[in-house]
Design an enzyme around this catalytic site. Sequence first.
Site, PDB file in Angstrom:
ATOM      1  N   GLY A 101     -10.431 -67.866  -5.128  1.00  0.00           N
ATOM      2  CA  GLY A 101     -11.647 -68.498  -4.488  1.00  0.00           C
ATOM      3  C   GLY A 101     -13.061 -67.806  -4.911  1.00  0.00           C
ATOM      4  N   ASP A 102     -14.326 -68.484  -4.796  1.00  0.00           N
ATOM      5  CA  ASP A 102     -15.339 -67.485  -4.880  1.00  0.00           C
ATOM      6  C   ASP A 102     -16.026 -67.167  -6.407  1.00  0.00           C
ATOM      7  OD1 ASP A 102     -16.113 -66.568  -2.236  1.00  0.00           O
ATOM      8  OD2 ASP A 102     -14.704 -65.703  -2.565  1.00  0.00           O
ATOM      9  N   LYS A 138     -18.205 -72.452  -7.984  1.00  0.00           N
ATOM     10  CA  LYS A 138     -17.817 -73.719  -7.630  1.00  0.00           C
ATOM     11  C   LYS A 138     -18.564 -74.285  -7.789  1.00  0.00           C
ATOM     12  CE  LYS A 138     -14.123 -73.597  -4.719  1.00  0.00           C
ATOM     13  NZ  LYS A 138     -14.244 -72.124  -5.109  1.00  0.00           N
ATOM     14  N   GLN A 189     -11.849 -72.721  -1.484  1.00  0.00           N
ATOM     15  CA  GLN A 189     -11.374 -71.596  -1.825  1.00  0.00           C
ATOM     16  C   GLN A 189     -10.691 -71.835  -3.549  1.00  0.00           C
ATOM     17  OE1 GLN A 189     -10.576 -73.617   1.051  1.00  0.00           O
ATOM     18  NE2 GLN A 189     -12.128 -72.112   1.917  1.00  0.00           N
ATOM     19  N   GLY A 211     -18.291 -70.937   1.276  1.00  0.00           N
ATOM     20  CA  GLY A 211     -19.538 -71.376   0.488  1.00  0.00           C
ATOM     21  C   GLY A 211     -19.455 -71.826  -0.832  1.00  0.00           C
ATOM     22  N   HIS A 212     -20.428 -72.542  -0.861  1.00  0.00           N
ATOM     23  CA  HIS A 212     -20.867 -72.686  -2.414  1.00  0.00           C
ATOM     24  C   HIS A 212     -22.739 -72.611  -2.494  1.00  0.00           C
ATOM     25  CE1 HIS A 212     -17.189 -76.012  -3.397  1.00  0.00           C
ATOM     26  NE2 HIS A 212     -16.770 -74.750  -2.797  1.00  0.00           N
TER      27      HIS A 212
END
Length: 428
Positions: A12-13, A16, A224, A40-41
Amino acid sequence: MPVVIVVGAQWGDEGKGKIVDYLTRKAALVARYQGGHNAGHTVVIKDKKFVLHLIPSGILHKGTTCIIGNGVVVEPSALIGEIDELRDKGIAVNENLLLSKNAHLIMPYHIALDKASETSKGKKSIGTTGRGIGPAYVDKMARCGLRVGELLTPELFMEKLQINVRQANVLLKNLYNHKGFSAKKIFAEYMAYAEKLGRHIADTDLIINKAIDARKNVLLEGAQGTLLDIDHGTYPFVTSSSAAAGGACTGLGIGPTKISRVIGIVKAYTTRVGSGPFPTELHDSTGEMMREKGGEFGATTGRPRRCGWLDTVILKHSAMINGLTGIVITKLDILDGFKTLKICTGYRYKGKLIKEMPKELIIFENCIPVYEEMEGWKESTRGVKTFSQLPKQARAYIKRMETLVGVKADVISTGQKRDELITIKEQF
């Protein structure tokens, strides 16, 4: 017209949000297929930062339909807060946002159970965000969860709620010494949410499939990353949903034969939040430099991310699990100025060379990374728009990554801003 899945290829992170925002310029519909508001995006547009948790970043484009699918678990107050924040920043959120009737609701007792369970584990905790995601999925699989569509049928909602609160209170009081909850208070709270969200609730599976049948460009986004997938990640240090590409089909109600491409988002190095194995993690000044330069702090929780060198063993696993047709490399600019770079190409465990990601946690936790060293670059890559303009060492780094993972790079991100990208292959 293609149906494209965007999936995180690490823990993740990976960035995206920016890539979904970029691809949405040619998409008619963007849909989120799993997870909750524990992700979070972040998207930066003209120095204005937008942090999204449940709503697809396609909401920042006019004329795009955004869907929160049945595979997502929704905490209503969090969603309403996100909608209000977007409106305060001048973003229209009306009929362009649709919420699946079959998405499950996160309830107050889910949050209490999540926090109490994590606290009770002490040093053995998984590292959840304590937002009720896991317990909501537990109820979903136990077939007693409350779904978004049931907000529109108050009598049925209250009937199911009373049973669930009674059972949750037994656990909370006897196992965790928690006072428990009132079904009446929760009912009043959630009926207020129903008034605000009712206009957004829809049969989203029908809407998505009609868009596909009409040959519109459709973009599907996960939260994620693959290594946090409930089945294919580093269990039990994973999320509670199917974050890999296969989750898009079940999480939205789309047949697998309708998927055209699967794009894996890959950070130019590796990060991880929370507990769990991380063979290339750096506990030195180099790791700290990555964290500071990359702003590696959770968009949702603010927690500092663990940082380390690029691991192509886990990326090969992601490429296989997701059937990646291409990768997007993000945060290349964060590696500017490093004299030497390392790429993990395998692991050693008890003297034996391992080339595939171990399934056994005890092995993965004790793997020693095997590295290739590459020359770094001094020039800035920030904002570079063509591959040929990159420093030769950066081009060599990318090419080596492609060879080791077995997937070509379609896009390279060279900064946080919306237009700081190198496009090698268009997806739509």
